[in-house]
Write a protein that holds these residues in place. Structure first.
Motif, PDB file in Angstrom:
ATOM      1  N   ALA A 112      67.871  -5.682 -11.283  1.00  0.00           N
ATOM      2  CA  ALA A 112      66.792  -4.726 -11.009  1.00  0.00           C
ATOM      3  C   ALA A 112      65.818  -5.252  -9.965  1.00  0.00           C
ATOM      4  CB  ALA A 112      66.055  -4.385 -12.303  1.00  0.00           C
ATOM      5  N   GLU A 113      65.663  -6.564  -9.892  1.00  0.00           N
ATOM      6  CA  GLU A 113      64.752  -7.167  -8.911  1.00  0.00           C
ATOM      7  C   GLU A 113      65.216  -6.951  -7.472  1.00  0.00           C
ATOM      8  OE1 GLU A 113      61.725  -8.601  -9.083  1.00  0.00           O
ATOM      9  OE2 GLU A 113      61.740  -7.900 -11.163  1.00  0.00           O
TER      10      GLU A 113
ATOM     11  N   ASP B  79      62.354   2.179 -10.218  1.00  0.00           N
ATOM     12  CA  ASP B  79      61.653   1.671 -11.391  1.00  0.00           C
ATOM     13  C   ASP B  79      62.571   0.695 -12.124  1.00  0.00           C
ATOM     14  OD1 ASP B  79      60.144   1.226 -13.658  1.00  0.00           O
ATOM     15  OD2 ASP B  79      60.275   3.281 -14.400  1.00  0.00           O
ATOM     16  N   LYS B  80      62.135  -0.536 -12.258  1.00  0.00           N
ATOM     17  CA  LYS B  80      62.949  -1.593 -12.872  1.00  0.00           C
ATOM     18  C   LYS B  80      63.368  -1.239 -14.294  1.00  0.00           C
ATOM     19  CE  LYS B  80      61.822  -4.532  -9.406  1.00  0.00           C
ATOM     20  NZ  LYS B  80      61.794  -3.709  -8.251  1.00  0.00           N
ATOM     21  N   SER B  81      62.496  -0.534 -15.022  1.00  0.00           N
ATOM     22  CA  SER B  81      62.814  -0.183 -16.409  1.00  0.00           C
ATOM     23  C   SER B  81      63.900   0.893 -16.497  1.00  0.00           C
ATOM     24  CB  SER B  81      61.559   0.275 -17.154  1.00  0.00           C
ATOM     25  OG  SER B  81      61.072   1.488 -16.608  1.00  0.00           O
ATOM     26  N   ALA B  82      64.199   1.536 -15.375  1.00  0.00           N
ATOM     27  CA  ALA B  82      65.236   2.574 -15.362  1.00  0.00           C
ATOM     28  C   ALA B  82      66.632   1.972 -15.266  1.00  0.00           C
ATOM     29  CB  ALA B  82      65.004   3.534 -14.201  1.00  0.00           C
TER      30      ALA B  82
ATOM     31  N   THR C 298      69.527  -0.271 -16.654  1.00  0.00           N
ATOM     32  CA  THR C 298      70.047  -0.856 -17.891  1.00  0.00           C
ATOM     33  C   THR C 298      71.493  -1.276 -17.648  1.00  0.00           C
ATOM     34  OG1 THR C 298      70.968   1.204 -18.776  1.00  0.00           O
ATOM     35  CG2 THR C 298      68.618   0.772 -19.226  1.00  0.00           C
TER      36      THR C 298
ATOM     37  N   THR D 190      73.587   1.650 -16.469  1.00  0.00           N
ATOM     38  CA  THR D 190      73.251   2.305 -15.209  1.00  0.00           C
ATOM     39  C   THR D 190      74.428   2.278 -14.238  1.00  0.00           C
ATOM     40  OG1 THR D 190      70.914   1.707 -15.423  1.00  0.00           O
ATOM     41  CG2 THR D 190      71.702   2.248 -13.209  1.00  0.00           C
TER      42      THR D 190
ATOM     43  N   ASN E  59      70.955  -8.996 -20.661  1.00  0.00           N
ATOM     44  CA  ASN E  59      69.559  -8.616 -20.395  1.00  0.00           C
ATOM     45  C   ASN E  59      68.995  -9.363 -19.196  1.00  0.00           C
ATOM     46  OD1 ASN E  59      69.430  -6.756 -22.494  1.00  0.00           O
ATOM     47  ND2 ASN E  59      68.806  -8.308 -23.967  1.00  0.00           N
TER      48      ASN E  59
ATOM     49  N   ALA F  11      67.868  -7.724 -15.556  1.00  0.00           N
ATOM     50  CA  ALA F  11      66.546  -7.981 -14.965  1.00  0.00           C
ATOM     51  C   ALA F  11      66.690  -8.526 -13.544  1.00  0.00           C
ATOM     52  CB  ALA F  11      65.762  -8.962 -15.837  1.00  0.00           C
TER      53      ALA F  11
END
Length: 82
Positions: A11-12, A18-21, A23, A26, A4, A8
């Motif tokens: 994604a940054e 979109d960061k929430s997209a 996982t 992905t 996790n 995160a």
């Protein structure tokens, strides 16, 4: 080091996505914003956050964020940290 947190941090590295997209599942090379510059940012993030040096081949040979995380973990456990 956990998935996790890695997701995160990964994604940054994206400005538009979109960061929430993003996982563990992905397929990051399919993201519209993915580029060689993003790859370099990911390599730098892994070096900075985890003190692990990965190569372009590690990214090239990974399809998902979780697979890349697995490679980072393997390097960390094998003593290939900086």
């Amino acid at each position: 080091m956990d998935l996790n947190g890695f997701v995160a941090n990964f994604a940054e590295q994206f400005d538009e996505t979109d960061k929430s997209a993003i996982t563990g599942n992905t397929e990051f090379k399919g993201l519209e914003e993915w580029s060689s510059m993003t790859a370099l940012s990911v390599i730098a993030m892994i070096d900075s956050e985890y003190d692990i040096q990965i190569k372009g081949a590690d990214i090239r040979d990974s399809a998902t964020v979780a697979e890349l995380f697995g490679r980072v973990q393997a390097l960390a456990s094998s003593g290939n940290a900086c």
